[in-house]
Write a protein that holds these residues in place. Structure first.
Motif, PDB file in Angstrom:
ATOM      1  N   UNK A   9       0.864  -1.183   0.000  1.00  0.00           N
ATOM      2  CA  UNK A   9       0.000   0.000   0.000  1.00  0.00           C
ATOM      3  C   UNK A   9       0.898   1.229   0.000  1.00  0.00           C
ATOM      4  N   UNK A  66       4.959 -10.301   4.516  1.00  0.00           N
ATOM      5  CA  UNK A  66       3.574 -10.493   4.062  1.00  0.00           C
ATOM      6  C   UNK A  66       2.592 -10.153   5.179  1.00  0.00           C
ATOM      7  N   UNK A  67       3.025 -10.358   6.417  1.00  0.00           N
ATOM      8  CA  UNK A  67       2.169 -10.134   7.580  1.00  0.00           C
ATOM      9  C   UNK A  67       1.943  -8.649   7.868  1.00  0.00           C
ATOM     10  N   UNK A  68       2.842  -7.796   7.388  1.00  0.00           N
ATOM     11  CA  UNK A  68       2.686  -6.366   7.648  1.00  0.00           C
ATOM     12  C   UNK A  68       1.354  -5.875   7.081  1.00  0.00           C
ATOM     13  N   UNK A  69       0.715  -4.998   7.840  1.00  0.00           N
ATOM     14  CA  UNK A  69      -0.622  -4.539   7.467  1.00  0.00           C
ATOM     15  C   UNK A  69      -0.625  -3.850   6.098  1.00  0.00           C
ATOM     16  N   UNK A  70       0.472  -3.192   5.752  1.00  0.00           N
ATOM     17  CA  UNK A  70       0.518  -2.458   4.474  1.00  0.00           C
ATOM     18  C   UNK A  70       1.049  -3.287   3.298  1.00  0.00           C
ATOM     19  N   UNK A  71       1.301  -4.559   3.513  1.00  0.00           N
ATOM     20  CA  UNK A  71       1.830  -5.386   2.423  1.00  0.00           C
ATOM     21  C   UNK A  71       0.747  -6.318   1.894  1.00  0.00           C
ATOM     22  N   UNK A  72       0.521  -6.252   0.567  1.00  0.00           N
ATOM     23  CA  UNK A  72      -0.501  -7.109  -0.038  1.00  0.00           C
ATOM     24  C   UNK A  72       0.047  -8.456  -0.451  1.00  0.00           C
ATOM     25  N   UNK A 119       9.209  -0.194   7.531  1.00  0.00           N
ATOM     26  CA  UNK A 119       8.715  -1.440   8.124  1.00  0.00           C
ATOM     27  C   UNK A 119       9.355  -2.647   7.445  1.00  0.00           C
TER      28      UNK A 119
END
Ligand SMILES: Cc1ncc(C[n+]2csc(CCOP(=O)(O)OP(=O)(O)O)c2C)c(N)n1
Ligand SMILES: [Mg+2]
Lengths: 172, 579
Positions: A21, A76-82, A29
């Motif tokens: 995102x 992948x777990x980061x909220x901003x990563x799709x 991050x």
């Protein structure tokens, strides 16, 4: 460095592509995930995608292969990563761009022209002192041209870092 | 009652929005009300004033702590005891920085905590303005997610997202940094906007065929073992786990934070495993032929040495966080999903196992190597915790601090109920127990809440006695005073030739007087003789009590598996040379 260790290090180079995102802080991050797990980032390309809400990050990094799975899962777990995934030469097209500034010595011109032809590179700027050469290709192509052109007096070189795109229907 | 309140709130906010536009600070409070927040644990400062100001018109109760670390642990305790996110509100710079320990504690133990920090005006960010700290950058590695608000109109969306992210999937802390101009300025955005989280997905669907496949791995196991972690407690999967264990006829071990995930008094329970786990849990670990972890991350305090962990046993792993699969232990099979949903389905497909011999074996371990302590040496912490357990019939909500007393509490205060055991497991934060107990008591008014703390850790956050006193919070504090940083002294005793360095707590105050200075009842216990009577009396007292128990000084926690060693190296008592 002997050929063996060189090969070992090469083996530990990984290319990870992330769809993220387009939000402030996302780069930090992701960099934190790599750094915390002992990965050294060699190259990093952040660029817009077709959809302005998202950016593409392509990261080339060195580190222990057994940790890579964790890096991919933790990013992948980061909220901003799709999406986060590794790509190799088989499943994706890999490209880099290089700009090389060399001395403009008329006596060398013939050899340089030959080299450029072989590596599909072009002169994009020149004056009586320098030539700027642009090359796009695989990392291997770029490494080879760099090696062969050295002797003609390289002043500086800038490489873009790698871009990848998966082959076939699947999105990167 | 919650519904009525919500309706009222809605009405109030409607009236307000019609009359005049909300300020950002008011929008913050309205959005928190919408999320059902009852309490905010906080501490004020200049740039947080617009939010505190809006709280004057809200049903949300502000609980003032005496230190921001205390406030953060209170929110954590509230969250663990109720399952609802705990909310913290502090100012910028030092206020925000003081929350870092509490945030890390919550992060390591997957606790939903929302931290709101005031911040300097957006126009001066990055210019070293007064009390400007980059708390957004500082906390990036210790939060599930965080935000720096740039415009007032983003406030409603960000708060909604923060609660969603914090409390779903694997829960965790979320921080929102609110520059003063965003809370003082007007916010005209709707209070219930759409969230924008394209990268956030929660794996809540269960895949039946995968579960069927997974269930097949249990077939033929003669010595199965279930490992229950915090995930089971968070997911409220106790019933399902019990049904699974009973169908498989499998013994169950639990982690420190898994206490309450499976009743520790159940005949199939072997209680806590790991560094200071029961000998029978650890022996079962050595001898099982299959281990299935549910909601545990195979932490090094339970694995010891990963290379020698459960050699030869089939390893199965169920976790909601895909990044936990294969992180420490490479499982033979795994399932990603919420423990409750997955296990509910799994029960249908697992076979009934013949484990008669295995149960005989583990019951033999139970009989042969029970937890024990001596009554001869004088007043020991173990005895007091055991008494506390008996008097309260195991029904109290226990919040522990970190150290020897924590491990003895885990051993002797058997836990049968979820959300009744609060302890800093992942970070091991001294100073956690007492404020966590306060937060838990706010969330669980009717329950008996007991903080079991050491003389070292209590002094890290004991200023919250003021919070207890003012709010008449009836927590009971059992202070086990061994005049030492006991856990570290134990390591120096066992592994550093008894060379004690930096562990003597000479200079401890008179704790009973400290309590009394805050207007809190203090009770002193010095001997076994009247310990039970005094404990009972303290627990019957209506208000808060500090029970100061002066125990023998050099008691060690056993069993013990030395750090980094496999459970094979467990010792049950002090090595001979130490005795
Ligand atoms: C904030 C913090 N600092 C240091 C430690 C290291 N540490 C772990 S246990 C312990 C001793 C705790 O002493 P006390 O609170 O008296 O409890 P006891 O072990 O004596 O029961 C220390 C210093 C820690 N866990 N947390
Ligand atoms: Mg102590």
């Amino acid at each position: 460095m002997n050929a063996n260790t060189e090969q070992k290090i090469k083996k530990n180079i990984h290319t990870v592509s992330l769809l993220v995102a387009n939000k402030p802080g996302v780069l930090v991050r992701i960099a934190l995930v790599f750094a915390r797990r002992g990965y050294n980032i060699d190259a990093l390309v952040v660029s817009p995608t077709f959809d302005p809400r998202f950016s593409r990050m392509t990261i080339t990094a060195q580190g222990d292969g057994s940790t890579l799975d964790q890096i991919i899962k933790q990013t992948a777990k980061l909220v901003d990563v799709l999406h986060s995934g590794e790509h190799n030469e088989d499943d994706a097209i890999h490209r880099e761009l290089a700009l090389v500034k060399i001395k403009n010595i008329p006596a060398n011109r013939r050899f340089i022209t030959q080299l450029l032809k072989r590596y599909k590179a072009t002169v994009v700027n020149e004056d009586d002192k320098i030539l700027i050469i642009e090359q796009s290709g695989t990392t291997k192509d770029l490494d080879e041209l760099e090696k062969n052109i050295k002797k003609y007096g390289v002043i500086e070189m800038v490489r873009s870092g790698k871009l990848v795109m998966t082959k076939g229907r699947e999105e990167t | 009652m919650g519904v009525i309140m919500n309706a009222k709130q809605k009405q109030r906010s409607k009236v307000l929005t019609k009359k005049q536009p909300l300020k950002g600070g008011q929008a913050v409070v309205k959005c928190l009300e919408k999320q059902g927040v009852e309490y905010i644990f906080g501490y004020i400062g200049g740039v947080a004033i617009p939010i505190f100001d809006a709280l004057l018109e809200s049903k949300i109760k502000l609980i003032m702590s005496r230190h921001e670390q205390g406030a953060t642990h209170m929110a954590d305790g509230y969250a663990r005891a109720t399952g609802k996110p705990g909310v913290v509100l502090v100012t910028s710079g030092p206020g925000a920085a003081n929350t870092v320990t509490g945030i890390t504690t919550a992060y390591m133990d997957s606790v939903p905590v929302i931290v709101l920090t005031g911040q300097a005006n957006t126009s001066v960010l990055g210019k070293d303005a007064f009390q400007e700290a980059d708390i957004f950058g500082i906390t990036m590695p210790i939060v599930k997610h965080n935000y720096l608000v740039k415009r007032s109109e983003d406030i409603p969306r960000i708060i909604k997202e923060a609660f969603h992210v914090s409390s779903t999937g694997r829960p965790g802390p979320v921080l929102i940094d609110l520059p003063v101009n965003t809370t003082a300025g007007v916010c005209e955005a709707p209070l219930d906007p759409d969230v924008d989280l394209p990268g956030y997905t929660v794996s809540d669907k269960v895949n039946k065929s995968q579960i069927k496949e997974f269930a097949r791995h249990f077939k033929g196991s003669q010595k199965p073992l279930l490992l229950v972690g915090h995930g089971v407690v968070i997911s409220k999967a106790q019933k399902e786990i019990k049904a699974l264990a009973e169908k498989l006829n499998a013994p169950v071990v639990n982690t420190l934070l898994g206490k309450g995930g499976f009743p520790e008094t159940h005949p199939l329970s072997l209680a806590m495993l790991g560094m200071h786990g029961t000998a029978y849990a650890n022996k079962a670990l050595i001898n099982c032929d299959l281990i299935c972890s549910i909601g545990s991350r195979w932490d090094d305090r339970i694995n010891g040495n990963n290379e020698e962990f459960c050699i030869g046993a089939k390893k199965l792993h169920i976790d909601i966080d895909p990044a936990e699969i294969g992180k420490i232990v490479k499982p033979d099979a795994s399932l990603v999903g919420d423990a409750k949903a997955v296990v509910a389905e799994l029960i249908k497909y697992v076979p009934k196992l013949d484990t008669e011999n295995w149960l005989k074996e583990v019951n033999f371990y139970k009989k042969e190597y029970p937890l024990s302590y001596s009554l001869e040496k004088g007043l020991t912490p173990q005895f007091l915790i055991d008494e506390l357990y008996k008097i309260t019939k195991g029904k109290a909500i226990i919040a522990t601090d970190v150290g020897q007393h924590q491990m003895w509490s885990a051993q002797f205060y058997k836990c049968d109920y979820p959300d009744h055991w609060l302890s800093s497991g992942g970070l091991g934060t001294m100073g956690y127990g007492f404020p966590a107990a306060i937060g838990a008591q706010f969330g669980k008014k009717r329950n008996l809440v007991v903080a079991i703390v050491g003389d070292g850790g209590f002094q890290m956050t004991m200023s919250e006695l003021a919070t207890v006193s003012i709010n008449k919070i009836p927590v009971k504090i059992l202070l086990l005073d061994n005049n030492y940083l006991g856990m570290v002294r134990q390591w120096q005793d066992l592994f550093f030739d008894k060379r004690y360095s930096g562990v003597d707590l000479k200079g401890n105050p008179d704790f009973v007087k400290v309590a009394e200075a805050y207007g809190i009842k203090g009770i002193q216990i010095n001997s076994i003789k009247d310990a039970s009577k005094k404990l009972k009396k303290a627990l019957e007292h209506k208000g808060p009590v500090l029970i100061h128990a002066e125990t023998i000084k050099e008691e060690n926690v056993f069993p013990m598996v030395p750090a980094g060693k496999s459970v094979h190296h467990m010792f049950l008592e002090a090595p001979r040379s130490q005795a």
